[in-house]
Design a protein around this motif. Structure first.
Motif, PDB file in Angstrom:
ATOM      1  N   ALA A  20     -16.185  45.764 -52.250  1.00  0.00           N
ATOM      2  CA  ALA A  20     -16.924  47.024 -52.256  1.00  0.00           C
ATOM      3  C   ALA A  20     -16.012  48.245 -52.161  1.00  0.00           C
ATOM      4  O   ALA A  20     -16.485  49.361 -52.173  1.00  0.00           O
ATOM      5  CB  ALA A  20     -17.917  47.051 -51.101  1.00  0.00           C
ATOM      6  N   HIS A  21     -14.733  48.000 -52.059  1.00  0.00           N
ATOM      7  CA  HIS A  21     -13.823  49.113 -51.821  1.00  0.00           C
ATOM      8  C   HIS A  21     -13.196  49.619 -53.121  1.00  0.00           C
ATOM      9  O   HIS A  21     -13.677  49.376 -54.205  1.00  0.00           O
ATOM     10  CB  HIS A  21     -12.721  48.671 -50.867  1.00  0.00           C
ATOM     11  N   VAL A  22     -12.091  50.344 -52.949  1.00  0.00           N
ATOM     12  CA  VAL A  22     -11.287  50.738 -54.095  1.00  0.00           C
ATOM     13  C   VAL A  22     -10.211  49.662 -54.267  1.00  0.00           C
ATOM     14  O   VAL A  22      -9.367  49.474 -53.392  1.00  0.00           O
ATOM     15  CB  VAL A  22     -10.644  52.123 -53.859  1.00  0.00           C
ATOM     16  N   GLY A  42     -15.969  51.200 -55.994  1.00  0.00           N
ATOM     17  CA  GLY A  42     -17.162  50.426 -55.655  1.00  0.00           C
ATOM     18  C   GLY A  42     -18.317  51.230 -55.108  1.00  0.00           C
ATOM     19  O   GLY A  42     -19.470  50.827 -55.225  1.00  0.00           O
ATOM     20  N   HIS A  43     -18.026  52.359 -54.503  1.00  0.00           N
ATOM     21  CA  HIS A  43     -19.100  53.168 -53.920  1.00  0.00           C
ATOM     22  C   HIS A  43     -18.603  54.577 -53.646  1.00  0.00           C
ATOM     23  O   HIS A  43     -17.397  54.834 -53.688  1.00  0.00           O
ATOM     24  CB  HIS A  43     -19.652  52.533 -52.636  1.00  0.00           C
ATOM     25  N   GLY A  44     -19.535  55.473 -53.355  1.00  0.00           N
ATOM     26  CA  GLY A  44     -19.197  56.843 -52.992  1.00  0.00           C
ATOM     27  C   GLY A  44     -19.043  56.960 -51.487  1.00  0.00           C
ATOM     28  O   GLY A  44     -18.545  56.044 -50.832  1.00  0.00           O
ATOM     29  N   GLY A 154     -13.137  47.009 -43.342  1.00  0.00           N
ATOM     30  CA  GLY A 154     -12.364  48.048 -44.000  1.00  0.00           C
ATOM     31  C   GLY A 154     -13.042  49.393 -44.061  1.00  0.00           C
ATOM     32  O   GLY A 154     -12.674  50.247 -44.855  1.00  0.00           O
ATOM     33  N   HIS A 155     -14.036  49.622 -43.224  1.00  0.00           N
ATOM     34  CA  HIS A 155     -14.628  50.953 -43.145  1.00  0.00           C
ATOM     35  C   HIS A 155     -14.406  51.499 -41.737  1.00  0.00           C
ATOM     36  O   HIS A 155     -13.802  50.828 -40.896  1.00  0.00           O
ATOM     37  CB  HIS A 155     -16.121  50.911 -43.486  1.00  0.00           C
ATOM     38  N   GLY A 156     -14.846  52.715 -41.508  1.00  0.00           N
ATOM     39  CA  GLY A 156     -14.715  53.292 -40.176  1.00  0.00           C
ATOM     40  C   GLY A 156     -13.278  53.578 -39.791  1.00  0.00           C
ATOM     41  O   GLY A 156     -12.829  53.227 -38.708  1.00  0.00           O
TER      42      GLY A 156
END
Ligand SMILES: [Cu+2]
Length: 174
Positions: A20-22, A42-44, A154-156
């Motif tokens: 879902a990432h780059v 993958g997303h904004g 991998g977020h936050g």
């Protein structure tokens, strides 16, 4: 948060599934080859569209040319390399260090941004080279500038930079 301070980091944490990432469409390439880097977006940002994508070119990747995209402005930031490289017989000591696409990509859409560049012999076989990416939206940004952390989504604040694994040079197989 562990920021990437060198362009080349240990080839260790490559199994992180980053659907879902780059990420790079092709996450490995041979030392000394010319690499077509295709970045998947993958997303904004929290549902907001991507307005700008800044891709930093690590040391050792030279003669980079971005692929223009219809509907997107393209800027190339050039600078000095840390050393002088041999580019097919021509000394090369400066070139593109950052590629910036400006436009709009809806969070519901998927797109790819591409460039081509020479992977010099200074990039060691068995290492991962990271290309830090800043993804800017109207409401903030994702900073894909960190080394991947095993077991973390991998977020936050831990967004991983897209990595490229350097494999044996092609001539080694002859
Ligand atoms: Cu993501």
């Amino acid at each position: 948060m562990k920021l990437i301070t060198t362009a080349v980091a240990a080839f260790a944490l490559t199994s992180t599934a980053a659907f879902a990432h780059v990420t790079f469409e092709t996450p490995e390439a041979a030392q000394g080859s010319t690499y077509l880097g295709v970045l998947n977006i993958g997303h904004g940002c929290e549902g907001e569209p991507t307005l700008r994508l800044r891709v930093q070119i690590p040391e050792g990747v030279i003669a980079v040319k971005p692929v223009p995209k219809a509907g997107w402005d393209l800027e190339i930031v050039t600078g000095a390399y840390e050393t002088t490289y041999d580019y097919y017989g021509t000394p090369m000591s400066e070139g593109p260090k950052e590629l910036i696409w400006s436009g709009s990509l809806d969070d519901a859409h998927f797109d790819q941004f591409a460039f081509r560049g020479k992977l010099t012999d200074s990039l060691k076989t068995g290492t991962t080279v990271y290309f830090p990416v800043i993804q800017e939206c109207a409401n903030g940004s994702h900073n894909w500038v960190n080394e991947p952390v095993e077991g973390h989504d991998g977020h936050g604040g831990l967004e991983p930079a897209p990595g490229l694994n350097i494999t044996e040079p092609d001539h080694a197989h002859h």
